[in-house]
Write a protein that holds these residues in place. Sequence first.
Motif, PDB file in Angstrom:
ATOM      1  N   GLU A  25      10.647  42.800 -32.801  1.00 48.66           N
ATOM      2  CA  GLU A  25      10.236  44.136 -33.226  1.00 48.66           C
ATOM      3  C   GLU A  25       8.715  44.230 -33.385  1.00 48.66           C
ATOM      4  N   SER A  26       8.076  43.125 -33.834  1.00 45.64           N
ATOM      5  CA  SER A  26       6.622  43.141 -33.987  1.00 45.64           C
ATOM      6  C   SER A  26       6.080  41.719 -33.941  1.00 45.64           C
ATOM      7  N   TYR A  27       4.791  41.630 -33.669  1.00 45.04           N
ATOM      8  CA  TYR A  27       4.100  40.351 -33.554  1.00 45.04           C
ATOM      9  C   TYR A  27       2.761  40.469 -34.268  1.00 45.04           C
ATOM     10  N   LYS A  28       2.405  39.423 -35.013  1.00 45.44           N
ATOM     11  CA  LYS A  28       1.128  39.439 -35.719  1.00 45.44           C
ATOM     12  C   LYS A  28       0.556  38.019 -35.750  1.00 45.44           C
ATOM     13  N   PRO A  29      -0.612  37.806 -35.148  1.00 44.70           N
ATOM     14  CA  PRO A  29      -1.243  36.486 -35.200  1.00 44.70           C
ATOM     15  C   PRO A  29      -2.179  36.358 -36.407  1.00 44.70           C
ATOM     16  N   PHE A  30      -2.410  35.125 -36.836  1.00 54.71           N
ATOM     17  CA  PHE A  30      -3.363  34.857 -37.915  1.00 54.71           C
ATOM     18  C   PHE A  30      -4.045  33.523 -37.643  1.00 54.71           C
ATOM     19  N   ALA A  31      -5.358  33.526 -37.638  1.00 61.45           N
ATOM     20  CA  ALA A  31      -6.131  32.314 -37.399  1.00 61.45           C
ATOM     21  C   ALA A  31      -6.785  31.859 -38.693  1.00 61.45           C
ATOM     22  N   GLY A  32      -6.319  30.727 -39.211  1.00 63.34           N
ATOM     23  CA  GLY A  32      -6.921  30.122 -40.390  1.00 63.34           C
ATOM     24  C   GLY A  32      -7.987  29.125 -39.956  1.00 63.34           C
ATOM     25  N   ARG A  33      -8.507  28.378 -40.923  1.00 69.08           N
ATOM     26  CA  ARG A  33      -9.535  27.378 -40.609  1.00 69.08           C
ATOM     27  C   ARG A  33      -8.957  26.191 -39.859  1.00 69.08           C
ATOM     28  N   GLN A  34      -7.729  25.773 -40.216  1.00 69.65           N
ATOM     29  CA  GLN A  34      -7.123  24.603 -39.579  1.00 69.65           C
ATOM     30  C   GLN A  34      -5.839  24.921 -38.824  1.00 69.65           C
ATOM     31  N   LEU A  35      -5.188  26.028 -39.202  1.00 73.29           N
ATOM     32  CA  LEU A  35      -3.901  26.366 -38.609  1.00 73.29           C
ATOM     33  C   LEU A  35      -3.946  27.723 -37.924  1.00 73.29           C
ATOM     34  N   TYR A  36      -3.143  27.854 -36.872  1.00 70.07           N
ATOM     35  CA  TYR A  36      -2.956  29.134 -36.201  1.00 70.07           C
ATOM     36  C   TYR A  36      -1.493  29.519 -36.387  1.00 70.07           C
ATOM     37  N   LEU A  37      -1.246  30.740 -36.882  1.00 67.60           N
ATOM     38  CA  LEU A  37       0.102  31.196 -37.187  1.00 67.60           C
ATOM     39  C   LEU A  37       0.415  32.476 -36.420  1.00 67.60           C
ATOM     40  N   SER A  38       1.552  32.475 -35.749  1.00 72.59           N
ATOM     41  CA  SER A  38       2.062  33.681 -35.101  1.00 72.59           C
ATOM     42  C   SER A  38       3.346  34.075 -35.819  1.00 72.59           C
ATOM     43  N   THR A  39       3.437  35.337 -36.236  1.00 72.73           N
ATOM     44  CA  THR A  39       4.651  35.811 -36.901  1.00 72.73           C
ATOM     45  C   THR A  39       5.323  36.869 -36.029  1.00 72.73           C
ATOM     46  N   PHE A  40       6.617  36.729 -35.888  1.00 70.94           N
ATOM     47  CA  PHE A  40       7.427  37.651 -35.109  1.00 70.94           C
ATOM     48  C   PHE A  40       8.540  38.171 -36.005  1.00 70.94           C
ATOM     49  N   VAL A  65       3.692  27.880 -35.914  1.00 70.47           N
ATOM     50  CA  VAL A  65       2.464  27.349 -36.489  1.00 70.47           C
ATOM     51  C   VAL A  65       1.980  26.155 -35.665  1.00 70.47           C
ATOM     52  N   ALA A  66       0.667  26.051 -35.554  1.00 73.75           N
ATOM     53  CA  ALA A  66       0.061  24.923 -34.847  1.00 73.75           C
ATOM     54  C   ALA A  66      -1.279  24.599 -35.480  1.00 73.75           C
ATOM     55  N   HIS A  67      -1.618  23.332 -35.438  1.00 72.16           N
ATOM     56  CA  HIS A  67      -2.925  22.861 -35.883  1.00 72.16           C
ATOM     57  C   HIS A  67      -3.873  23.016 -34.699  1.00 72.16           C
ATOM     58  N   TYR A  68      -5.106  23.413 -34.949  1.00 73.15           N
ATOM     59  CA  TYR A  68      -6.057  23.513 -33.857  1.00 73.15           C
ATOM     60  C   TYR A  68      -6.245  22.138 -33.232  1.00 73.15           C
ATOM     61  N   ASP A  69      -6.037  22.043 -31.957  1.00 70.61           N
ATOM     62  CA  ASP A  69      -6.144  20.772 -31.251  1.00 70.61           C
ATOM     63  C   ASP A  69      -6.213  21.071 -29.759  1.00 70.61           C
ATOM     64  N   GLN A  70      -6.620  20.078 -28.973  1.00 73.41           N
ATOM     65  CA  GLN A  70      -6.651  20.266 -27.520  1.00 73.41           C
ATOM     66  C   GLN A  70      -5.253  20.512 -26.981  1.00 73.41           C
ATOM     67  N   GLN A  71      -4.272  19.802 -27.523  1.00 74.93           N
ATOM     68  CA  GLN A  71      -2.879  20.001 -27.153  1.00 74.93           C
ATOM     69  C   GLN A  71      -2.078  20.212 -28.435  1.00 74.93           C
ATOM     70  N   PRO A  72      -2.047  21.450 -28.935  1.00 75.80           N
ATOM     71  CA  PRO A  72      -1.390  21.699 -30.223  1.00 75.80           C
ATOM     72  C   PRO A  72       0.103  21.403 -30.185  1.00 75.80           C
ATOM     73  N   ASP A  73       0.598  20.905 -31.301  1.00 72.40           N
ATOM     74  CA  ASP A  73       2.018  20.633 -31.482  1.00 72.40           C
ATOM     75  C   ASP A  73       2.603  21.815 -32.253  1.00 72.40           C
TER      76      ASP A  73
END
Length: 125
Positions: A25-40, A65-73
């Motif tokens: 129904e909706s999508y909202k991204p959020f970029a923190g200092r160490q983590l990137y979060l996408s909410t659906f 959720v993912a930690h900023y990295d070259q290949q995020p997990d």
Amino acid sequence: MSFCQSINVTKITQIEIVKLIGSIESYKPFAGRQLYLSTFITSNGSGSANMPETDETSFNILLCVAHYDQQPDYKLFSIGPFLYPKIIENRDSGDSIIVVIQHFDGLKKKKTEIIVTETNVKLVP
């Protein structure tokens, strides 16, 4: 100069993925200092709220959720069900993100806070 060799169309046939994408129904991204979060926010379908004599729909919230990295997990979590949820705030706490969800509990508005880390999601008591 062309950067794409060709444009392809691929039919996705995995039924669970098709149902999931169709229920967003909706999508909202959020970029923190160490983590990137996408909410659906995803619909659970008509009548899923189990309210007598109504077709009210409940919703789940998917948190990717993912930690900023070259290949995020990436990690994916589902929380719910909620009635008419809305993400009203995200707060970065360095190694975690606090998500505030406004939703209904019966006829009253309610706020629920959750803490999202790279490996876990917990309700704030």
